[in-house]
Design an enzyme around this catalytic site. Structure first.
Site, PDB file in Angstrom:
ATOM      1  N   HIS A   1     -70.847  37.425 -12.338  1.00  0.00           N
ATOM      2  CA  HIS A   1     -69.263  37.296 -12.137  1.00  0.00           C
ATOM      3  C   HIS A   1     -68.561  37.472 -13.525  1.00  0.00           C
ATOM      4  O   HIS A   1     -69.060  36.909 -14.338  1.00  0.00           O
ATOM      5  CB  HIS A   1     -69.426  35.720 -11.556  1.00  0.00           C
ATOM      6  CG  HIS A   1     -67.979  35.389 -11.085  1.00  0.00           C
ATOM      7  ND1 HIS A   1     -66.893  35.209 -11.559  1.00  0.00           N
ATOM      8  CD2 HIS A   1     -67.537  35.522  -9.673  1.00  0.00           C
ATOM      9  CE1 HIS A   1     -66.037  35.030 -10.556  1.00  0.00           C
ATOM     10  NE2 HIS A   1     -66.544  35.225  -9.394  1.00  0.00           N
TER      11      HIS A   1
ATOM     12  N   ASP B   1     -71.662  35.084  -2.947  1.00  0.00           N
ATOM     13  CA  ASP B   1     -72.216  36.264  -1.891  1.00  0.00           C
ATOM     14  C   ASP B   1     -73.428  36.432  -1.814  1.00  0.00           C
ATOM     15  O   ASP B   1     -73.913  36.911  -0.825  1.00  0.00           O
ATOM     16  CB  ASP B   1     -71.522  37.740  -2.300  1.00  0.00           C
ATOM     17  CG  ASP B   1     -70.104  37.508  -2.054  1.00  0.00           C
ATOM     18  OD1 ASP B   1     -69.550  37.063  -1.092  1.00  0.00           O
ATOM     19  OD2 ASP B   1     -69.467  38.215  -3.220  1.00  0.00           O
TER      20      ASP B   1
HETATM   21  N1  ACO Z   1     -77.024  43.299 -11.956  1.00  0.00           N
HETATM   22  C1  ACO Z   1     -77.759  43.603 -13.034  1.00  0.00           C
HETATM   23  N2  ACO Z   1     -76.769  43.870 -14.282  1.00  0.00           N
HETATM   24  C2  ACO Z   1     -75.423  43.349 -14.321  1.00  0.00           C
HETATM   25  C3  ACO Z   1     -75.009  42.711 -12.828  1.00  0.00           C
HETATM   26  C4  ACO Z   1     -75.891  42.995 -11.890  1.00  0.00           C
HETATM   27  N3  ACO Z   1     -75.450  42.359 -10.666  1.00  0.00           N
HETATM   28  N4  ACO Z   1     -73.823  42.196 -13.224  1.00  0.00           N
HETATM   29  C5  ACO Z   1     -73.438  42.389 -14.366  1.00  0.00           C
HETATM   30  N5  ACO Z   1     -74.687  43.041 -15.271  1.00  0.00           N
HETATM   31  C6  ACO Z   1     -74.740  43.584 -16.568  1.00  0.00           C
HETATM   32  C7  ACO Z   1     -73.791  44.868 -16.838  1.00  0.00           C
HETATM   33  O1  ACO Z   1     -74.615  46.006 -16.576  1.00  0.00           O
HETATM   34  C8  ACO Z   1     -73.302  44.546 -18.278  1.00  0.00           C
HETATM   35  O2  ACO Z   1     -74.353  44.862 -19.104  1.00  0.00           O
HETATM   36  P1  ACO Z   1     -74.145  45.321 -20.540  1.00  0.00           P
HETATM   37  O3  ACO Z   1     -73.389  44.383 -21.076  1.00  0.00           O
HETATM   38  O4  ACO Z   1     -75.459  45.789 -21.241  1.00  0.00           O
HETATM   39  O5  ACO Z   1     -73.274  46.707 -20.319  1.00  0.00           O
HETATM   40  C9  ACO Z   1     -73.133  43.124 -18.126  1.00  0.00           C
HETATM   41  O6  ACO Z   1     -74.107  42.502 -17.161  1.00  0.00           O
HETATM   42  C10 ACO Z   1     -71.708  42.588 -17.921  1.00  0.00           C
HETATM   43  O7  ACO Z   1     -71.263  43.149 -16.746  1.00  0.00           O
HETATM   44  P2  ACO Z   1     -69.693  43.548 -16.467  1.00  0.00           P
HETATM   45  O8  ACO Z   1     -70.033  44.821 -15.247  1.00  0.00           O
HETATM   46  O9  ACO Z   1     -69.430  44.190 -17.789  1.00  0.00           O
HETATM   47  O10 ACO Z   1     -69.179  42.423 -16.054  1.00  0.00           O
HETATM   48  P3  ACO Z   1     -67.902  42.222 -15.037  1.00  0.00           P
HETATM   49  O11 ACO Z   1     -67.305  40.792 -15.325  1.00  0.00           O
HETATM   50  O12 ACO Z   1     -66.793  43.475 -15.402  1.00  0.00           O
HETATM   51  O13 ACO Z   1     -68.398  42.214 -13.771  1.00  0.00           O
HETATM   52  C11 ACO Z   1     -69.365  41.900 -11.554  1.00  0.00           C
HETATM   53  C12 ACO Z   1     -68.690  41.238 -12.741  1.00  0.00           C
HETATM   54  C13 ACO Z   1     -68.403  43.091 -11.089  1.00  0.00           C
HETATM   55  C14 ACO Z   1     -69.261  40.675 -10.527  1.00  0.00           C
HETATM   56  C15 ACO Z   1     -70.801  42.348 -11.873  1.00  0.00           C
HETATM   57  O14 ACO Z   1     -71.528  41.170 -12.249  1.00  0.00           O
HETATM   58  C16 ACO Z   1     -71.410  43.017 -10.504  1.00  0.00           C
HETATM   59  O15 ACO Z   1     -70.952  44.249 -10.262  1.00  0.00           O
HETATM   60  N6  ACO Z   1     -72.145  42.033  -9.555  1.00  0.00           N
HETATM   61  C17 ACO Z   1     -72.692  42.683  -8.644  1.00  0.00           C
HETATM   62  C18 ACO Z   1     -71.672  42.528  -7.293  1.00  0.00           C
HETATM   63  C19 ACO Z   1     -71.405  41.111  -6.902  1.00  0.00           C
HETATM   64  O16 ACO Z   1     -72.089  40.500  -6.645  1.00  0.00           O
HETATM   65  N7  ACO Z   1     -69.846  40.817  -6.844  1.00  0.00           N
HETATM   66  C20 ACO Z   1     -69.331  39.932  -6.061  1.00  0.00           C
HETATM   67  C21 ACO Z   1     -68.739  39.103  -7.146  1.00  0.00           C
HETATM   68  S1  ACO Z   1     -68.262  37.443  -6.695  1.00  0.00           S
HETATM   69  C22 ACO Z   1     -67.011  37.932  -5.467  1.00  0.00           C
HETATM   70  O17 ACO Z   1     -66.210  38.646  -5.877  1.00  0.00           O
HETATM   71  C23 ACO Z   1     -66.765  37.038  -4.527  1.00  0.00           C
END
Ligand code: ACO
Length: 443
Positions: free
Chosen positions: A319, A377
């Site tokens: 998140h 979720d």
């Molecule tokens: N699985 C694996 N790696 C992940 C995940 C994941 N679910 N989420 C983040 N990471 C990693 C990224 O690759 C990144 O790694 P790095 O630093 O080596 O590049 C690091 O963690 C930070 O992630 P970002 O994408 O930069 O974080 P951001 O805040 O932009 O994204 C998000 C948040 C979009 C929710 C992300 O965690 C994700 O895609 N999760 C999966 C989808 C999801 O569950 N979405 C629902 C969110 S809750 C909602 O909207 C109700």
């Protein structure tokens, strides 16, 4: 090419921050604002005027776009409050319509206010009969979120008397109409997709019961809404009601900042919510669990999620704000167990798989280091599936519940004298000016 300029930051003792342009030595001092909770913010509104420079913040990771008194999240601790009330307490003691009242008015209602509100929402739950035909313009296999975007956007073509955003009464009516009609619109999207007759709302049922009734009932027989499932549904609505300046809420605010009508703004929010990185994740979680299939394959998917060259991510994990367990996921997990127990589902393969995935991921160094915990979720899809909803309805249910958050945030923005049309700037990296070459002279 402009000379590269470095900005250094010094925080002075009082409530200001001074930036120093190391290229010119020029200093600019900006106020620091304190909210009632959360990090302090640097007020950069005069930055461009005073320095000729913009800030660069793709994804708005360090940018506050507005003042708001609705929702507060402490992502490090993992807490969430609406108007000062914690989500755990609201989920346990309140109900969805009371939370709606709270978000719209900033205070919990007294008895008379609650009765009036409930009455009004119940009496606005029918939709214009002509919208009934509108559904028939969609293909039967349309995703219900596509139908939601279309039908909610179309409300502005049906309810002209509540589109004047400058009129406080019309704003109130539009807000109530949206909250009241969303279950009907969502249930009809579902009924249309399965080829069943649309079921009209019933005024003797509460909000969650009425939604379940419109989903499950058919004209052929009586349908008794189960109170335990209705309570679980209501709790799912509460947990999704609002979540500060997330992507879809920011979309609603940005759309509304141009003074677009509220129905169009909420349709924009629904479109944004649909994406798998946001509300679409609940559908994506189930697809992922389906793909993983069995516990012995969990390890290989964890490995894929950690692989930088693989676009796969663990859906329902991570998140932008929570760097701790999402408090909504905790309540959702409890609700999940309650619903499965009540339905007598002993072996729910998805739940077993989800719990295994959660255990492994929360022990794995990659997830621990990056503070990736299950989000709201992760469990909601399992409950909704057990309650009989197809995966395509998961994000629709999220949209239904989030409508109150969107509309409360929209209303707060319209009523905030400081707000202007949203118009971010950019760091241009295209060509500088070049002469036009006629087609017959191009190589
Ligand atoms: N699985 C694996 N790696 C992940 C995940 C994941 N679910 N989420 C983040 N990471 C990693 C990224 O690759 C990144 O790694 P790095 O630093 O080596 O590049 C690091 O963690 C930070 O992630 P970002 O994408 O930069 O974080 P951001 O805040 O932009 O994204 C998000 C948040 C979009 C929710 C992300 O965690 C994700 O895609 N999760 C999966 C989808 C999801 O569950 N979405 C629902 C969110 S809750 C909602 O909207 C109700």
């Amino acid at each position: 090419m402009a000379e590269t300029q470095q900005l250094a930051k010094e925080t002075s003792e009082n409530n200001t921050v001074t930036l120093i342009d190391n290229a010119t030595g020029k200093q600019v001092t900006m106020p620091v604002l304190d909210g009632t909770e959360g990090p302090r913010v640097i007020d950069i509104r005069k930055l461009y005027q005073e320095t000729g420079m913009f800030t660069f913040d793709p994804g708005f990771t360090s940018t506050g776009s507005c003042e708001s008194g609705l929702t507060f999240i402490d992502g490090d601790v993992g807490t969430l409050m609406h108007c000062g009330y914690s989500i755990d307490e609201l989920a346990e003691k309140s109900d969805f319509l009371e939370v709606c009242y709270l978000l719209l008015n900033g205070e919990l209602p007294n008895k008379a206010q609650m009765e009036e509100f409930e009455y009004a929402i119940t009496r606005h739950s029918m939709i214009h009969e002509q919208l009934h035909s509108f559904y028939h313009g969609f293909r039967r296999d349309a995703h219900p979120m596509a139908i939601m975007v279309g039908v909610v956007g179309a409300l502005s073509a049906f309810y002209h008397d509540s589109t004047d955003i400058r009129d406080e009464h019309q704003r109130m009516i539009a807000s109530r109409r949206l909250i009241a009609k969303m279950p009907t619109i969502a249930a009809w999207a579902y009924k249309y997709s399965i080829g069943q007759p649309m079921i009209y709302p019933r005024n003797d049922l509460n909000y969650a019961e009425n939604f379940l009734h419109m989903i499950q009932a058919t004209p052929c027989e009586n349908y008794e809404v189960n109170p335990i499932l209705a309570r679980a549904m209501d709790r799912i609505f509460i947990l999704h009601a609002d979540h500060e300046q997330n992507a879809s809420t920011s979309t609603v605010r940005l759309a509304g900042s141009s003074q677009a009508n509220p129905f169009a703004c909420i349709a924009a929010g629904i479109a944004c919510l649909w994406g798998p990185a946001h509300g679409g994740a609940n559908e994506a979680v189930l697809k992922m669990l389906d793909e993983i299939g069995s516990k012995d394959r969990v390890g290989s998917y964890i490995k894929r999620a950690k692989d930088k060259d693989d676009p796969f991510r663990l859906m329902g994990f991570g998140h932008r704000v929570y760097k701790n367990y999402d408090p909504r996921a905790k309540v959702m997990r409890e609700t999940c167990h309650e619903v499965l127990d009540f339905l007598g589902i002993k072996d729910e393969p998805y739940l077993d798989l989800a719990m295994d995935l959660e255990r492994i991921a929360t022990e794995d160094e990659y997830f621990v280091e990056k503070k990736l915990y299950p989000n709201v979720d992760f469990y909601s899809g399992i409950i909704l599936r057990a309650m009989g909803f197809p995966t395509t309805m998961f994000t629709v249910i999220f949209a239904l519940a989030r409508t109150v958050g969107w509309i409360a945030q929209w209303k707060e923005m319209i009523e905030d004298p400081v707000q202007k049309i949203g118009r971010p700037r950019q760091l241009y990296n295209g060509y500088s000016h070049r002469p036009y070459v006629p087609l017959d002279q191009r190589g």
